[in-house]
Design an enzyme around this catalytic site. Structure first.
Site, PDB file in Angstrom:
ATOM      1  N   GLN A  26       0.804  -1.222   0.000  1.00 50.16           N
ATOM      2  CA  GLN A  26       0.000   0.000   0.000  1.00 50.16           C
ATOM      3  C   GLN A  26       0.838   1.273   0.000  1.00 50.16           C
ATOM      4  O   GLN A  26       0.333   2.339  -0.332  1.00 50.16           O
ATOM      5  CB  GLN A  26      -0.958  -0.010   1.198  1.00 50.16           C
ATOM      6  CG  GLN A  26      -2.015  -1.100   1.074  1.00 50.16           C
ATOM      7  CD  GLN A  26      -2.968  -1.124   2.248  1.00 50.16           C
ATOM      8  OE1 GLN A  26      -2.667  -1.747   3.265  1.00 50.16           O
ATOM      9  NE2 GLN A  26      -4.099  -0.462   2.141  1.00 50.16           N
ATOM     10  N   ARG A  83       3.716  -0.043  13.021  1.00 50.97           N
ATOM     11  CA  ARG A  83       3.470  -1.355  12.415  1.00 50.97           C
ATOM     12  C   ARG A  83       3.634  -1.245  10.899  1.00 50.97           C
ATOM     13  O   ARG A  83       2.971  -0.431  10.264  1.00 50.97           O
ATOM     14  CB  ARG A  83       2.059  -1.847  12.761  1.00 50.97           C
ATOM     15  CG  ARG A  83       1.702  -3.159  12.066  1.00 50.97           C
ATOM     16  CD  ARG A  83       0.325  -3.723  12.483  1.00 50.97           C
ATOM     17  NE  ARG A  83       0.046  -4.904  11.682  1.00 50.97           N
ATOM     18  CZ  ARG A  83      -1.085  -5.128  11.024  1.00 50.97           C
ATOM     19  NH1 ARG A  83      -2.104  -4.279  11.100  1.00 50.97           N
ATOM     20  NH2 ARG A  83      -1.238  -6.219  10.295  1.00 50.97           N
ATOM     21  N   HIS A 128       1.058  -9.225   4.353  1.00 53.84           N
ATOM     22  CA  HIS A 128      -0.155  -8.403   4.365  1.00 53.84           C
ATOM     23  C   HIS A 128      -0.757  -8.441   2.950  1.00 53.84           C
ATOM     24  O   HIS A 128      -0.546  -7.523   2.160  1.00 53.84           O
ATOM     25  CB  HIS A 128       0.204  -6.983   4.805  1.00 53.84           C
ATOM     26  CG  HIS A 128      -0.969  -6.132   5.196  1.00 53.84           C
ATOM     27  ND1 HIS A 128      -1.085  -5.524   6.425  1.00 53.84           N
ATOM     28  CD2 HIS A 128      -2.081  -5.772   4.520  1.00 53.84           C
ATOM     29  CE1 HIS A 128      -2.209  -4.822   6.482  1.00 53.84           C
ATOM     30  NE2 HIS A 128      -2.831  -4.959   5.327  1.00 53.84           N
ATOM     31  N   ASN A 172      -1.717 -10.999   7.932  1.00 55.32           N
ATOM     32  CA  ASN A 172      -2.755 -10.011   8.189  1.00 55.32           C
ATOM     33  C   ASN A 172      -4.110 -10.507   7.696  1.00 55.32           C
ATOM     34  O   ASN A 172      -4.260 -10.891   6.538  1.00 55.32           O
ATOM     35  CB  ASN A 172      -2.431  -8.703   7.462  1.00 55.32           C
ATOM     36  CG  ASN A 172      -3.457  -7.619   7.773  1.00 55.32           C
ATOM     37  OD1 ASN A 172      -3.563  -7.169   8.917  1.00 55.32           O
ATOM     38  ND2 ASN A 172      -4.243  -7.221   6.784  1.00 55.32           N
ATOM     39  N   GLU A 173      -5.101 -10.480   8.563  1.00 52.97           N
ATOM     40  CA  GLU A 173      -6.502 -10.710   8.211  1.00 52.97           C
ATOM     41  C   GLU A 173      -6.739 -11.919   7.313  1.00 52.97           C
ATOM     42  O   GLU A 173      -7.143 -11.784   6.145  1.00 52.97           O
ATOM     43  CB  GLU A 173      -7.084  -9.449   7.554  1.00 52.97           C
ATOM     44  CG  GLU A 173      -7.035  -8.243   8.460  1.00 52.97           C
ATOM     45  CD  GLU A 173      -7.799  -7.035   7.906  1.00 52.97           C
ATOM     46  OE1 GLU A 173      -8.221  -7.079   6.741  1.00 52.97           O
ATOM     47  OE2 GLU A 173      -7.975  -6.067   8.663  1.00 52.97           O
ATOM     48  N   ASN A 315      -7.894  -6.281  14.341  1.00 55.25           N
ATOM     49  CA  ASN A 315      -8.215  -5.170  13.437  1.00 55.25           C
ATOM     50  C   ASN A 315      -9.724  -4.970  13.479  1.00 55.25           C
ATOM     51  O   ASN A 315     -10.487  -5.880  13.131  1.00 55.25           O
ATOM     52  CB  ASN A 315      -7.816  -5.498  11.991  1.00 55.25           C
ATOM     53  CG  ASN A 315      -6.313  -5.634  11.805  1.00 55.25           C
ATOM     54  OD1 ASN A 315      -5.536  -5.423  12.736  1.00 55.25           O
ATOM     55  ND2 ASN A 315      -5.910  -5.975  10.604  1.00 55.25           N
ATOM     56  N   TYR A 317     -12.964  -2.435  12.395  1.00 53.16           N
ATOM     57  CA  TYR A 317     -13.437  -1.284  11.615  1.00 53.16           C
ATOM     58  C   TYR A 317     -14.911  -0.962  11.791  1.00 53.16           C
ATOM     59  O   TYR A 317     -15.303   0.196  11.763  1.00 53.16           O
ATOM     60  CB  TYR A 317     -13.154  -1.489  10.114  1.00 53.16           C
ATOM     61  CG  TYR A 317     -11.697  -1.288   9.777  1.00 53.16           C
ATOM     62  CD1 TYR A 317     -11.189  -0.006   9.558  1.00 53.16           C
ATOM     63  CD2 TYR A 317     -10.819  -2.357   9.740  1.00 53.16           C
ATOM     64  CE1 TYR A 317      -9.845   0.200   9.284  1.00 53.16           C
ATOM     65  CE2 TYR A 317      -9.468  -2.163   9.466  1.00 53.16           C
ATOM     66  CZ  TYR A 317      -8.991  -0.893   9.241  1.00 53.16           C
ATOM     67  OH  TYR A 317      -7.661  -0.684   8.981  1.00 53.16           O
ATOM     68  N   GLU A 383      -5.209  -2.431  14.024  1.00 53.31           N
ATOM     69  CA  GLU A 383      -5.744  -1.502  13.012  1.00 53.31           C
ATOM     70  C   GLU A 383      -7.111  -1.011  13.452  1.00 53.31           C
ATOM     71  O   GLU A 383      -7.927  -1.783  13.954  1.00 53.31           O
ATOM     72  CB  GLU A 383      -5.962  -2.181  11.644  1.00 53.31           C
ATOM     73  CG  GLU A 383      -4.732  -2.372  10.822  1.00 53.31           C
ATOM     74  CD  GLU A 383      -5.031  -3.052   9.480  1.00 53.31           C
ATOM     75  OE1 GLU A 383      -6.119  -2.803   8.903  1.00 53.31           O
ATOM     76  OE2 GLU A 383      -4.185  -3.822   9.032  1.00 53.31           O
ATOM     77  N   TRP A 427      -5.072   3.000  11.713  1.00 53.98           N
ATOM     78  CA  TRP A 427      -4.904   2.766  10.290  1.00 53.98           C
ATOM     79  C   TRP A 427      -5.333   4.044   9.590  1.00 53.98           C
ATOM     80  O   TRP A 427      -6.506   4.352   9.604  1.00 53.98           O
ATOM     81  CB  TRP A 427      -5.728   1.567   9.779  1.00 53.98           C
ATOM     82  CG  TRP A 427      -5.435   1.376   8.324  1.00 53.98           C
ATOM     83  CD1 TRP A 427      -6.089   1.947   7.253  1.00 53.98           C
ATOM     84  CD2 TRP A 427      -4.343   0.622   7.761  1.00 53.98           C
ATOM     85  NE1 TRP A 427      -5.472   1.595   6.079  1.00 53.98           N
ATOM     86  CE2 TRP A 427      -4.407   0.794   6.365  1.00 53.98           C
ATOM     87  CE3 TRP A 427      -3.322  -0.153   8.319  1.00 53.98           C
ATOM     88  CZ2 TRP A 427      -3.482   0.192   5.507  1.00 53.98           C
ATOM     89  CZ3 TRP A 427      -2.419  -0.758   7.456  1.00 53.98           C
ATOM     90  CH2 TRP A 427      -2.513  -0.572   6.071  1.00 53.98           C
ATOM     91  N   GLU A 434      -5.512   1.984  -1.363  1.00 54.54           N
ATOM     92  CA  GLU A 434      -6.541   1.270  -0.608  1.00 54.54           C
ATOM     93  C   GLU A 434      -7.109   0.103  -1.435  1.00 54.54           C
ATOM     94  O   GLU A 434      -8.291   0.056  -1.763  1.00 54.54           O
ATOM     95  CB  GLU A 434      -7.622   2.252  -0.142  1.00 54.54           C
ATOM     96  CG  GLU A 434      -8.765   1.673   0.672  1.00 54.54           C
ATOM     97  CD  GLU A 434      -8.399   0.749   1.827  1.00 54.54           C
ATOM     98  OE1 GLU A 434      -7.385   0.984   2.500  1.00 54.54           O
ATOM     99  OE2 GLU A 434      -9.131  -0.232   2.034  1.00 54.54           O
ATOM    100  N   TRP A 435      -6.236  -0.829  -1.810  1.00 56.50           N
ATOM    101  CA  TRP A 435      -6.624  -2.072  -2.497  1.00 56.50           C
ATOM    102  C   TRP A 435      -7.585  -1.807  -3.669  1.00 56.50           C
ATOM    103  O   TRP A 435      -7.300  -0.938  -4.484  1.00 56.50           O
ATOM    104  CB  TRP A 435      -7.178  -3.090  -1.475  1.00 56.50           C
ATOM    105  CG  TRP A 435      -6.247  -3.282  -0.298  1.00 56.50           C
ATOM    106  CD1 TRP A 435      -6.486  -2.976   1.009  1.00 56.50           C
ATOM    107  CD2 TRP A 435      -4.895  -3.815  -0.326  1.00 56.50           C
ATOM    108  NE1 TRP A 435      -5.387  -3.291   1.800  1.00 56.50           N
ATOM    109  CE2 TRP A 435      -4.412  -3.806   1.002  1.00 56.50           C
ATOM    110  CE3 TRP A 435      -4.046  -4.300  -1.335  1.00 56.50           C
ATOM    111  CZ2 TRP A 435      -3.130  -4.260   1.341  1.00 56.50           C
ATOM    112  CZ3 TRP A 435      -2.775  -4.758  -0.998  1.00 56.50           C
ATOM    113  CH2 TRP A 435      -2.339  -4.733   0.319  1.00 56.50           C
TER     114      TRP A 435
END
Ligand code: PNW
Length: 481
Positions: A26, A83, A128, A172-173, A315, A317, A383, A427, A434-435
């Site tokens: 990213q 991180r 990630h 990650n995730e 994480n 959101y 995050e 984050w 952003e992907w």
């Protein structure tokens, strides 16, 4: 006494970690610089129609060249922790330890050394989302061999950087990686195989993580004294109709299919949640699905995931209201298996991206849930953040409000609920790629001007507020002379 929106900094432990997070793909750019080989995200972005406006992370924030600028941002915030993630294909371009890219090693050495020289603690994520494309070409996360390959990569990193890095996140995730990468295809590698590959990928990530943790435990822990975990994302969820028993059960299933999928094998029973096993079994019967077990079993012949986390990395959101859909006709998909529909409460404000309903109190509730169901672990929020879309607002008052509310909730989790919270990472340090949303969505504490060649970083108001909070906390916890 006047009501203050600001959490009392005194309520945070004196050694609380105040961090911000980023991820290699990213921010780094330099996608083909030196010996780096492509990751699945390079391939995905370079295939037309995958990402918003066909944008790519080829340059992103150019952190591969501009690390000094990132460091200045970190210093301006006064972060205690940072991180970041390593790009596997930058360190090991053919995915294996047969060839090590010295330029990649030098880059991360500089980042880590600079952080430590400034008394900032690095937390490093090994993967990630950006799996090396060469490994995807051999089956990627769907292949059982990936666990061993990941373990070698992890051991290489522990060996090379573990004298200075004491906080590690393996993957990650796994939920997002498996579901968006292999179920809906919205993320790299863009595979759409609903109801099957998602579980296989989740399983292989758990196997890979478990191996790496066991390697650390056996060969590095006594010498290096660090900690290893895996970053799990989860929504908080509540029943759409709290008086409806079906919605209540569906809500538990929703949490089981999100958090429990990975948390139960590691922190709970050692196996997947019972509700996952039983729903998938029911669906198999209804669909006449006979091609193997969909949700795999953990083998006795290799390291198991149970107990393979030295802290809980969360994480968070957003939150959802949940409605039971288990009586609907069966459908071969993750959502069909879950038998639950997730709804955004109309009273919740939605930030830049459509999935991100702003529900700070969900974080407190989720932290309490983790305390109660995962044996009261030490937790880091690895995050949490708020996105902007559309015109840039350097005076990002909505994001400021979001962070104020979140700090309130976090302080209540610590003080009133007794959650063993060790730190909080926002984050993100700066706006970045952003992907699938490309550069259209901004999560930063620093604004990045992607239209300028210098990719200038400018602090948002939310960054100034965060810096002030960190400073106040430092001042009030300074040991008296
Ligand atoms: C996380 N969703 O991903 C990632 O760890 C970050 O890299 C990312 O930038 C951040 O959240 C913000 O999106 C997610 O669709 C990606 O629900 C997608 C979702 C959730 C998290």
């Amino acid at each position: 006494m006047a009501f203050s929106k600001n959490a009392r900094v005194e309520d945070f432990p004196s050694d609380f970690a105040w961090g911000a997070a980023t991820a290699a793909y990213q921010i780094e750019g330099g996608w083909d610089t030196d010996a780096r080989s492509p990751s699945i995200w390079d391939t995905f972005c370079h295939s037309k129609g995958s990402v918003y406006k066909d944008q790519t992370g080829d340059v992103a924030c150019n952190s591969y060249q501009l690390w000094d600028e990132d460091l200045k941002c970190i210093q301006k915030l006064g972060l205690t922790h940072y991180r970041l993630s390593f790009s596997w294909s930058r360190l090991l371009p053919d995915g294996t330890t047969r060839f090590v890219n010295p330029k990649g090693v030098a880059y991360y050495n500089k980042v880590i050394d600079d952080l430590i020289a400034n008394t900032i603690v690095p937390m490093v994520t090994l993967n990630h989302f950006d799996l090396p494309q060469v490994l995807e070409d051999c089956g990627g996360w769907k292949s059982p061999e990936i666990a061993e390959l990941f373990d070698s990569y992890a051991q290489f990193c522990f060996k090379t950087f573990g004298d200075r890095v004491k906080l590690w996140i393996t993957v990650n995730e796994p939920y997002i990686c498996a579901k968006l990468g292999y179920e809906t295809g919205l993320f790299a590698p863009g595979i759409k195989e609903p109801g099957t590959s998602v579980y296989l990928v989740g399983h292989n990530i758990l196997r890979a993580h478990a191996r790496a943790w066991h390697s650390y435990n056996a060969h590095f822990r006594s010498l290096q004294g660090g900690k290893v975990s895996i970053a799990l994302n989860s929504d908080w969820a509540e029943p759409l109709d709290p008086c409806c028993a079906e919605d209540v059960a569906a809500t538990q299933r929703y949490i089981d299919f999100n958090l429990g999928w990975f948390a139960c094998p590691i922190f709970g029973t050692g196996d997947y949640p019972k509700s996952m096993r039983s729903r998938i079994e029911i669906q198999n019967l209804e669909l006449g699905f006979t091609e193997g077990p969909r949700l795999p079993k953990f083998s006795d012949d290799e390291p198991k995931p149970f107990g393979t986390a030295d802290f809980f990395a969360l994480n968070y959101y957003t939150s959802r209201k949940v409605k039971d859909t288990s009586s609907r006709p069966s459908e071969l998909s993750f959502t069909g298996d879950q038998g639950a529909e997730a709804i955004i409460d109309p009273s919740w404000p939605v930030s830049g991206v459509s999935w991100l309903a702003v529900v700070p109190e969900g974080l407190r509730k989720l932290l309490k849930y983790i305390k109660d169901t995962c044996n009261n672990p030490a937790i880091y929020v690895t995050e949490n953040g708020f996105s902007q879309m559309g015109p840039v607002e350097l005076e990002d008052v909505d994001r400021c409000r979001f962070y104020q509310d979140t700090r309130q909730e976090v302080s209540k989790a610590i003080k009133d609920d007794g959650v063993n919270l060790k730190g909080y990472f926002s984050w993100s340090l700066m706006d970045n790629f952003e992907w699938a949303d490309g550069f259209s969505v901004r999560f930063g504490l620093f604004h990045v001007d992607f239209s300028s060649a210098e990719l200038k970083r400018t602090m948002y108001r939310s960054g100034r507020e965060y810096a002030a909070v960190i400073k106040r906390h430092r001042d009030c916890t300074k040991p008296a002379n």
